[in-house]
Write a protein that holds these residues in place. Structure first.
Motif, short mmCIF file in Angstrom:
data_model
loop_
_atom_site.label_atom_id
_atom_site.label_comp_id
_atom_site.label_asym_id
_atom_site.label_seq_id
_atom_site.Cartn_x
_atom_site.Cartn_y
_atom_site.Cartn_z
N ILE A 157 -5.93 8.56 -2.02
CA ILE A 157 -7.04 8.12 -0.98
C ILE A 157 -7.15 6.28 -1.18
O ILE A 157 -7.36 5.89 -2.09
CB ILE A 157 -8.13 8.57 -1.16
CG1 ILE A 157 -8.27 10.23 -0.97
CG2 ILE A 157 -9.24 8.33 -0.12
CD1 ILE A 157 -9.48 11.05 -1.30
N LYS A 158 -6.76 5.82 -0.14
CA LYS A 158 -7.03 4.41 0.12
C LYS A 158 -8.01 3.81 0.80
O LYS A 158 -8.23 4.34 2.11
CB LYS A 158 -5.74 3.88 0.72
CG LYS A 158 -4.41 4.07 -0.43
CD LYS A 158 -3.09 3.58 0.52
CE LYS A 158 -1.87 3.92 -0.12
NZ LYS A 158 -1.43 5.51 0.15
N ILE A 159 -8.95 3.01 0.40
CA ILE A 159 -10.12 2.90 0.94
C ILE A 159 -10.36 1.36 0.97
O ILE A 159 -10.28 0.77 -0.07
CB ILE A 159 -11.55 3.41 0.33
CG1 ILE A 159 -11.52 5.02 0.25
CG2 ILE A 159 -12.76 2.89 0.97
CD1 ILE A 159 -12.59 5.70 -0.20
N LEU A 160 -10.55 0.66 2.17
CA LEU A 160 -10.94 -0.41 2.39
C LEU A 160 -12.24 -0.93 2.32
O LEU A 160 -13.03 -0.37 3.19
CB LEU A 160 -10.38 -1.29 3.36
CG LEU A 160 -10.55 -2.69 3.76
CD1 LEU A 160 -10.36 -3.58 2.82
CD2 LEU A 160 -10.16 -3.14 5.24
N HIS A 161 -13.10 -1.44 1.38
CA HIS A 161 -14.28 -1.76 1.48
C HIS A 161 -14.65 -3.21 1.91
O HIS A 161 -14.37 -4.18 1.45
CB HIS A 161 -15.30 -1.70 0.26
CG HIS A 161 -16.78 -1.80 0.06
ND1 HIS A 161 -17.46 -1.65 -0.90
CD2 HIS A 161 -17.22 -1.96 1.21
CE1 HIS A 161 -18.80 -1.68 -0.75
NE2 HIS A 161 -18.72 -1.87 0.70
N LEU A 198 0.82 -0.96 -0.02
CA LEU A 198 0.13 -0.15 0.13
C LEU A 198 0.75 1.28 -0.03
O LEU A 198 0.38 2.32 -0.50
CB LEU A 198 -0.90 -0.01 1.12
CG LEU A 198 -2.09 -1.12 1.17
CD1 LEU A 198 -2.86 -1.18 2.53
CD2 LEU A 198 -2.87 -0.67 -0.01
N GLU A 199 2.07 1.13 0.51
CA GLU A 199 2.87 2.23 0.46
C GLU A 199 3.33 2.72 -0.82
O GLU A 199 3.65 4.03 -0.98
CB GLU A 199 4.19 2.09 1.33
CG GLU A 199 4.08 2.04 2.82
CD GLU A 199 3.55 0.50 3.41
OE1 GLU A 199 3.27 -0.36 2.28
OE2 GLU A 199 3.34 0.20 4.67
N ILE A 238 -4.91 -2.26 8.62
CA ILE A 238 -6.12 -1.45 8.38
C ILE A 238 -5.55 -0.05 8.72
O ILE A 238 -6.27 0.88 7.86
CB ILE A 238 -6.85 -1.91 9.77
CG1 ILE A 238 -7.60 -3.37 9.54
CG2 ILE A 238 -8.07 -0.72 9.99
CD1 ILE A 238 -8.43 -3.23 8.32
N TRP A 239 -4.48 0.28 9.37
CA TRP A 239 -4.23 1.58 9.56
C TRP A 239 -3.55 2.14 8.43
O TRP A 239 -3.25 3.47 8.33
CB TRP A 239 -3.30 1.55 10.77
CG TRP A 239 -4.29 1.50 12.03
CD1 TRP A 239 -4.28 0.39 12.65
CD2 TRP A 239 -4.59 2.48 12.77
NE1 TRP A 239 -5.03 0.82 13.80
CE2 TRP A 239 -5.29 1.84 13.93
CE3 TRP A 239 -5.02 3.99 12.39
CZ2 TRP A 239 -6.11 2.60 14.79
CZ3 TRP A 239 -5.84 4.63 13.46
CH2 TRP A 239 -6.38 3.99 14.67
N LYS A 240 -3.36 1.44 7.40
CA LYS A 240 -2.68 2.07 6.08
C LYS A 240 -3.71 2.50 5.19
O LYS A 240 -3.42 3.10 4.34
CB LYS A 240 -1.90 0.86 5.44
CG LYS A 240 -0.62 0.47 6.23
CD LYS A 240 0.07 -0.46 5.40
CE LYS A 240 1.38 -1.26 6.32
NZ LYS A 240 2.25 -2.01 5.61
N SER A 285 -9.61 0.75 18.07
CA SER A 285 -9.83 2.09 18.00
C SER A 285 -9.50 2.97 16.39
O SER A 285 -9.25 3.89 16.28
CB SER A 285 -8.69 2.61 18.89
OG SER A 285 -8.88 2.39 20.15
N TYR A 286 -10.01 2.36 15.63
CA TYR A 286 -10.01 2.80 14.34
C TYR A 286 -11.26 3.33 13.99
O TYR A 286 -12.42 2.76 13.98
CB TYR A 286 -9.81 1.62 13.12
CG TYR A 286 -9.48 2.27 11.81
CD1 TYR A 286 -8.39 2.71 11.22
CD2 TYR A 286 -10.75 2.57 10.90
CE1 TYR A 286 -8.00 3.24 10.00
CE2 TYR A 286 -10.46 3.10 9.78
CZ TYR A 286 -9.28 3.45 9.12
OH TYR A 286 -9.20 3.81 8.02
#
Length: 278
Positions: A10-14, A3-4, A45-47, A68-69
């Motif tokens: 903008i990076k979105i996880l669905h 992902l880096e 997740i935090w990426k 805590s996301y």
């Protein structure tokens, strides 16, 4: 994926629920891999800048809260626009006649690929034991071994002197499925494991109340009834003739159906993306 190195700003996880969070493997080696995956997921997740989930009652929502996301939005499954437009009575009658569905009877419908996971056997048992004077339509992609087991079960219990009231169909067009949904009274769902079944979304979009097993986030919708046993489904099937109860479920479908309209969903996503660019 790395992902880096992704070019997207903008990076979105669905997410469609984290099913691996529900069942820990019994095999020791698999358990070790599961622990590694669980740890790795929290780092991954935090990426992402944002996570879309189907419903707040699913396991992924619980997991994201645990780590805590908070950049989370609810984006449900969408239903084809055509399903929101009622089918003409003549279309419904024509497709009913084509597949031998009895006219002027209450109709229950169940749409899923024939399999043990989708658990049509549960639905068939409940319908037969309810002894209601109605037709039940099963629709799947193809008639496989599981489907023929259902057919054998029905034939063994059906009295030959009576007209057939359970129909095992496969390979129907989307238009025919839509017409049968609009021509049905109640959608029956017996699945063992799912997040937000698209067929439930389609039943709500066509104002067809559902009776379903407690899978995924089904119980968050008031357009139907969630049951925990075959006996409970039998009881709910028999309540179809209670007009006040049925009309209330139909009204709830009317109130919730636009949740699954693609225009509503796209407008929400565009709003989220616009706010993220600021």
């Amino acid at each position: 994926p790395n992902l880096e190195q992704a070019l997207a700003k903008i990076k979105i996880l669905h997410s469609h629920d984290f099913s691996v969070m529900k069942i820990k493997p019994k095999n020791p080696f698999s358990r070790i891999k599961w622990i590694w995956y669980y740890w790795k997921l929290s780092k991954l997740i935090w990426k992402f800048d944002r996570v879309f989930i189907l419903n707040e009652q699913l396991k992924d929502a619980e997991y994201l809260s645990k780590i805590s996301y908070s950049h989370v939005d609810v984006i449900p499954n969408g239903v084809d626009a055509g399903f929101f437009e009622p089918s003409l009575p003549i279309q419904i009658d024509k497709v009913k006649e084509k597949y031998g569905v009895r006219p002027h009877k209450k109709i229950f419908i169940s749409i899923s690929n024939y399999s043990d996971l989708k658990n049509q056997s549960f639905v068939l048992n409940a319908f037969l034991h309810s002894e209601v004077d109605a037709d039940l339509i099963f629709i799947g992609r193809e008639l496989n071994y599981y489907a023929y087991q259902l057919i054998d079960k029905y034939n063994s219990k059906h009295q030959r002197c009576l007209p057939k009231n359970v129909h095992f169909l496969a390979g129907l067009s989307r238009q025919e499925i839509k017409d049968l949904l609009w021509g049905s009274d109640v959608f029956l769902h017996g699945s063992k494991c799912e997040a937000l079944p698209l067929v439930i979304c389609e039943s709500i979009a066509t104002k067809t109340p559902f009776i379903s097993t407690d899978v995924g986030c089904i119980k968050s919708f008031s357009s139907g009834v969630v049951v925990g046993s075959e006996e409970a489904m039998i009881k709910q099937i028999r309540k179809i003739n209670e007009l006040k109860y049925y009309d209330e479920l139909k009204m709830n479908c009317q109130n919730e159906r636009m949740l699954f309209c693609w225009k509503t969903i796209i407008d929400k996503i565009e709003g989220i993306l616009t706010s993220m660019k600021k």
